[in-house]
Design a protein around this motif. Structure first.
Motif, PDB file in Angstrom:
ATOM      1  N   ALA A 199       0.842  -1.195   0.000  1.00 49.21           N
ATOM      2  CA  ALA A 199       0.000   0.000   0.000  1.00 49.21           C
ATOM      3  C   ALA A 199       0.877   1.245   0.000  1.00 49.21           C
ATOM      4  O   ALA A 199       1.887   1.307   0.706  1.00 49.21           O
ATOM      5  N   VAL A 200       0.489   2.241  -0.790  1.00 46.73           N
ATOM      6  CA  VAL A 200       1.222   3.501  -0.842  1.00 46.73           C
ATOM      7  C   VAL A 200       0.223   4.624  -1.116  1.00 46.73           C
ATOM      8  O   VAL A 200      -0.794   4.420  -1.784  1.00 46.73           O
ATOM      9  N   TRP A 201       0.506   5.798  -0.562  1.00 46.35           N
ATOM     10  CA  TRP A 201      -0.348   6.973  -0.752  1.00 46.35           C
ATOM     11  C   TRP A 201       0.286   7.928  -1.766  1.00 46.35           C
ATOM     12  O   TRP A 201       1.490   8.182  -1.727  1.00 46.35           O
ATOM     13  N   TYR A 202      -0.565   8.442  -2.657  1.00 47.34           N
ATOM     14  CA  TYR A 202      -0.156   9.449  -3.632  1.00 47.34           C
ATOM     15  C   TYR A 202      -1.035  10.683  -3.480  1.00 47.34           C
ATOM     16  O   TYR A 202      -2.246  10.566  -3.248  1.00 47.34           O
ATOM     17  N   GLY A 203      -0.439  11.841  -3.659  1.00 46.02           N
ATOM     18  CA  GLY A 203      -1.201  13.080  -3.676  1.00 46.02           C
ATOM     19  C   GLY A 203      -0.721  13.987  -4.786  1.00 46.02           C
ATOM     20  O   GLY A 203       0.454  13.997  -5.138  1.00 46.02           O
ATOM     21  N   PHE A 204      -1.643  14.735  -5.359  1.00 43.27           N
ATOM     22  CA  PHE A 204      -1.314  15.749  -6.351  1.00 43.27           C
ATOM     23  C   PHE A 204      -2.531  16.626  -6.548  1.00 43.27           C
ATOM     24  O   PHE A 204      -3.674  16.224  -6.282  1.00 43.27           O
ATOM     25  N   ALA A 205      -2.294  17.851  -6.998  1.00 41.46           N
ATOM     26  CA  ALA A 205      -3.378  18.773  -7.341  1.00 41.46           C
ATOM     27  C   ALA A 205      -3.385  18.975  -8.849  1.00 41.46           C
ATOM     28  O   ALA A 205      -2.327  19.026  -9.482  1.00 41.46           O
TER      29      ALA A 205
ATOM     30  N   TRP B 204      -8.854  24.123  -8.793  1.00 39.69           N
ATOM     31  CA  TRP B 204      -7.872  23.133  -8.363  1.00 39.69           C
ATOM     32  C   TRP B 204      -8.548  21.977  -7.617  1.00 39.69           C
ATOM     33  O   TRP B 204      -9.393  22.197  -6.754  1.00 39.69           O
ATOM     34  N   ILE B 205      -8.172  20.758  -7.985  1.00 33.69           N
ATOM     35  CA  ILE B 205      -8.658  19.549  -7.325  1.00 33.69           C
ATOM     36  C   ILE B 205      -7.457  18.850  -6.711  1.00 33.69           C
ATOM     37  O   ILE B 205      -6.517  18.475  -7.420  1.00 33.69           O
ATOM     38  N   ASP B 206      -7.471  18.677  -5.397  1.00 30.72           N
ATOM     39  CA  ASP B 206      -6.362  18.031  -4.702  1.00 30.72           C
ATOM     40  C   ASP B 206      -6.755  16.601  -4.356  1.00 30.72           C
ATOM     41  O   ASP B 206      -7.693  16.373  -3.579  1.00 30.72           O
ATOM     42  N   PHE B 207      -6.042  15.650  -4.936  1.00 29.53           N
ATOM     43  CA  PHE B 207      -6.322  14.239  -4.711  1.00 29.53           C
ATOM     44  C   PHE B 207      -5.362  13.652  -3.684  1.00 29.53           C
ATOM     45  O   PHE B 207      -4.166  13.981  -3.669  1.00 29.53           O
ATOM     46  N   ALA B 208      -5.888  12.783  -2.829  1.00 27.94           N
ATOM     47  CA  ALA B 208      -5.080  11.925  -1.954  1.00 27.94           C
ATOM     48  C   ALA B 208      -5.618  10.512  -2.141  1.00 27.94           C
ATOM     49  O   ALA B 208      -6.797  10.241  -1.862  1.00 27.94           O
ATOM     50  N   ILE B 209      -4.771   9.619  -2.628  1.00 32.90           N
ATOM     51  CA  ILE B 209      -5.225   8.297  -3.066  1.00 32.90           C
ATOM     52  C   ILE B 209      -4.288   7.221  -2.539  1.00 32.90           C
ATOM     53  O   ILE B 209      -3.063   7.327  -2.690  1.00 32.90           O
ATOM     54  N   MET B 210      -4.854   6.189  -1.930  1.00 29.64           N
ATOM     55  CA  MET B 210      -4.086   5.027  -1.526  1.00 29.64           C
ATOM     56  C   MET B 210      -4.303   3.908  -2.519  1.00 29.64           C
ATOM     57  O   MET B 210      -5.451   3.614  -2.893  1.00 29.64           O
ATOM     58  N   THR B 211      -3.215   3.281  -2.956  1.00 27.52           N
ATOM     59  CA  THR B 211      -3.338   2.156  -3.873  1.00 27.52           C
ATOM     60  C   THR B 211      -2.673   0.923  -3.277  1.00 27.52           C
ATOM     61  O   THR B 211      -1.550   0.977  -2.778  1.00 27.52           O
TER      62      THR B 211
END
Length: 321
Positions: free
Chosen positions: A105-111, A235-242
């Motif tokens: 599992a890892v978290w990614y974020g970007f806007a 702006w849309i800020d995503f925080a996603i765990m995959t």
């Protein structure tokens, strides 16, 4: 204020260890795109290949999330409008030595911010995608196990899995109405794949999902009560765990603008041999051949094994299980 402090602490920890991340798949990565090139602490690069030559990368300061800098990524016509075997991309990649093992599992974020005009045609557009490595010489073309997509100016997310027999199926062009514990999918048995519709923005209508005409119980969605933001909302800020899991142990979390959108669990990703050992992330405009320019802005990239580094909300992180 709390968010600013969290960002500063995260950035300080990343910068202090920038030289140590060269081969660390668990490294905390961050790039604010404030400079004239990719940060050493971000682990990102622009891949130079034939498809990417339709793209343009600009480190600019006119359109930003926080007043520093941001990436401007543009794709231009490069294929010829009738080419079905060609795509146009301006994607930013993780460096191969930093890719995370497929089962972790890892978290990614970007806007991301959509420039005007936002494409509103019925076409193939992606703004971010997560894939499994494909070993050299491997047969087949495997779609991303998670992708953020655009269709008719509407934002949606899909998850890919190996093909399973559906619970039910409707005629082509009819969006499936699935029961509890079931998810609408587009079946592609010829490639041993099926694509699930897992999240949409508030403008999505039933007829927009006509490809997803079957139901599966191999992928489960927990609706957290929020839609994806509209592409024209700024702006849309995503925080996603995959965490892919072709054996049924997959787990994905999607947050957007600090709101919990959806949890996805079950059979996520592919296990066809001879696929590689790692997952990897790409972001930027990617489309089938077209005749116009398309531009997206990106800012505040981060990656971490720890939720709080990316979502920056310890209370929300505590709810993720």
């Amino acid at each position: 204020m709390k968010k600013a402090i969290a960002i500063a602490m995260f950035l300080a920890s990343v910068l202090s260890s920038a030289e140590a991340i060269a081969d660390d798949t668990s490294a905390r990565l961050f790039d604010s795109f404030d400079g004239a090139d990719f940060s050493a602490a971000g682990g990102l690069y622009y891949k130079n290949n034939a498809e990417q030559r339709s793209g343009q990368v600009e480190f600019q300061k006119d359109v930003t999330l926080d007043g520093g800098g941001a990436l401007k990524l543009t794709v231009r016509p490069g294929c010829g409008i009738n080419r079905e075997d060609c795509s146009e991309r301006a994607e930013i990649w993780e460096k191969p030595q930093l890719r995370v093992p497929y089962d972790e599992a890892v978290w990614y974020g970007f806007a991301v911010k959509f420039a005007d005009p936002i494409p509103r045609d019925d076409h193939r557009y992606l703004i971010a995608q997560w894939k499994r490595e494909i070993d050299p010489g491997a047969p087949g073309d495997f779609s991303p196990f998670l992708a953020l997509r655009l269709r008719k100016g509407k934002l949606f997310a899909t998850v890919e899995a190996n093909h399973f027999a559906p619970v039910s199926i409707q005629p082509k062009g009819t969006t499936a109405r699935c029961g509890d514990g079931q998810t609408p999918v587009w079946l592609r048995p010829e490639t041993n794949q099926m694509r699930a519709l897992v999240a949409t923005d508030g403008n999505w209508e039933s007829e927009d999902g006509g490809l997803f005409n079957a139901c599966t119980d191999k992928i489960t969605i927990i609706d957290r009560g929020n839609k994806l933001p509209s592409p024209d909302s700024g702006w849309i800020d995503f925080a996603i765990m995959t965490k892919p899991g072709p054996d049924g142990t997959g787990h994905i979390e999607i947050f957007a603008n600090n709101k919990w959108v959806v949890t996805i669990k079950g059979y996520i990703g592919h296990n066809d041999p001879p696929l590689g050992d790692n997952q990897y992330f790409k972001f930027g405009p990617y489309r089938a051949a077209n005749s116009t320019e398309w531009t997206l802005y990106y800012d505040d990239f981060r990656r971490s094994p720890d939720c709080a580094d990316v979502l920056r909300d310890q209370a929300a992180c505590a709810l993720v299980r």
